[in-house]
Motif scaffolding. Structure first.
Motif, PDB file in Angstrom:
ATOM      1  N   TYR A  25       0.868  -1.171   0.000  1.00  0.00           N
ATOM      2  CA  TYR A  25       0.000   0.000   0.000  1.00  0.00           C
ATOM      3  C   TYR A  25       0.903   1.218   0.000  1.00  0.00           C
ATOM      4  O   TYR A  25       1.781   1.343   0.847  1.00  0.00           O
ATOM      5  CB  TYR A  25      -0.887  -0.012   1.248  1.00  0.00           C
ATOM      6  N   SER A  26       0.721   2.105  -0.968  1.00  0.00           N
ATOM      7  CA  SER A  26       1.516   3.325  -1.063  1.00  0.00           C
ATOM      8  C   SER A  26       0.600   4.531  -0.951  1.00  0.00           C
ATOM      9  O   SER A  26      -0.496   4.531  -1.502  1.00  0.00           O
ATOM     10  CB  SER A  26       2.244   3.401  -2.404  1.00  0.00           C
ATOM     11  N   THR A  27       1.059   5.546  -0.249  1.00  0.00           N
ATOM     12  CA  THR A  27       0.274   6.765  -0.123  1.00  0.00           C
ATOM     13  C   THR A  27       1.177   7.942   0.197  1.00  0.00           C
ATOM     14  O   THR A  27       2.258   7.764   0.762  1.00  0.00           O
ATOM     15  CB  THR A  27      -0.809   6.633   0.977  1.00  0.00           C
ATOM     16  N   THR A  28       0.716   9.114  -0.159  1.00  0.00           N
ATOM     17  CA  THR A  28       1.409  10.341   0.221  1.00  0.00           C
ATOM     18  C   THR A  28       0.778  10.933   1.475  1.00  0.00           C
ATOM     19  O   THR A  28       1.287  11.896   2.032  1.00  0.00           O
ATOM     20  CB  THR A  28       1.351  11.389  -0.911  1.00  0.00           C
ATOM     21  N   SER A  29      -0.341  10.350   1.928  1.00  0.00           N
ATOM     22  CA  SER A  29      -1.050  10.848   3.101  1.00  0.00           C
ATOM     23  C   SER A  29      -0.627  10.085   4.358  1.00  0.00           C
ATOM     24  O   SER A  29      -1.083   8.965   4.607  1.00  0.00           O
ATOM     25  CB  SER A  29      -2.562  10.716   2.910  1.00  0.00           C
ATOM     26  N   GLU A  30       0.237  10.708   5.137  1.00  0.00           N
ATOM     27  CA  GLU A  30       0.678  10.082   6.379  1.00  0.00           C
ATOM     28  C   GLU A  30      -0.504   9.906   7.331  1.00  0.00           C
ATOM     29  O   GLU A  30      -0.583   8.913   8.062  1.00  0.00           O
ATOM     30  CB  GLU A  30       1.766  10.935   7.030  1.00  0.00           C
ATOM     31  N   LYS A  31      -1.442  10.846   7.295  1.00  0.00           N
ATOM     32  CA  LYS A  31      -2.627  10.771   8.151  1.00  0.00           C
ATOM     33  C   LYS A  31      -3.434   9.510   7.840  1.00  0.00           C
ATOM     34  O   LYS A  31      -3.823   8.766   8.740  1.00  0.00           O
ATOM     35  CB  LYS A  31      -3.491  12.011   7.953  1.00  0.00           C
TER      36      LYS A  31
END
Length: 67
Positions: A25-31
């Motif tokens: 799972y990749s995301t730019t949203s740390e939240k």
């Protein structure tokens, strides 16, 4: 972009994409990643150690020598 390992299968409520166990799972949203970690769906992957192949040119190696 941070990468995470999927511990429990889920469908992302934001993207509607399905993720299976052991997938990435990749995301730019740390939240968002932290929400999923707290719920037990993800764990953070450790960054890959730098090797000669993926180290930027001119960066010093462990001996302090530049390439």
């Amino acid at each position: 972009m941070a990468k995470y390992k999927v511990l429990k299968a889920f469908i992302d409520k934001n993207t509607k994409k399905e993720y299976g166990i052991d997938s990435d799972y990749s995301t730019t949203s740390e939240k968002r990643a932290n929400e999923l970690i707290e719920m037990g769906f993800l764990e953070a992957l450790k960054p890959e150690p730098k090797t000669a192949e993926n180290k930027p040119k001119g960066e010093k190696d462990e001996s302090g020598q530049a390439e």
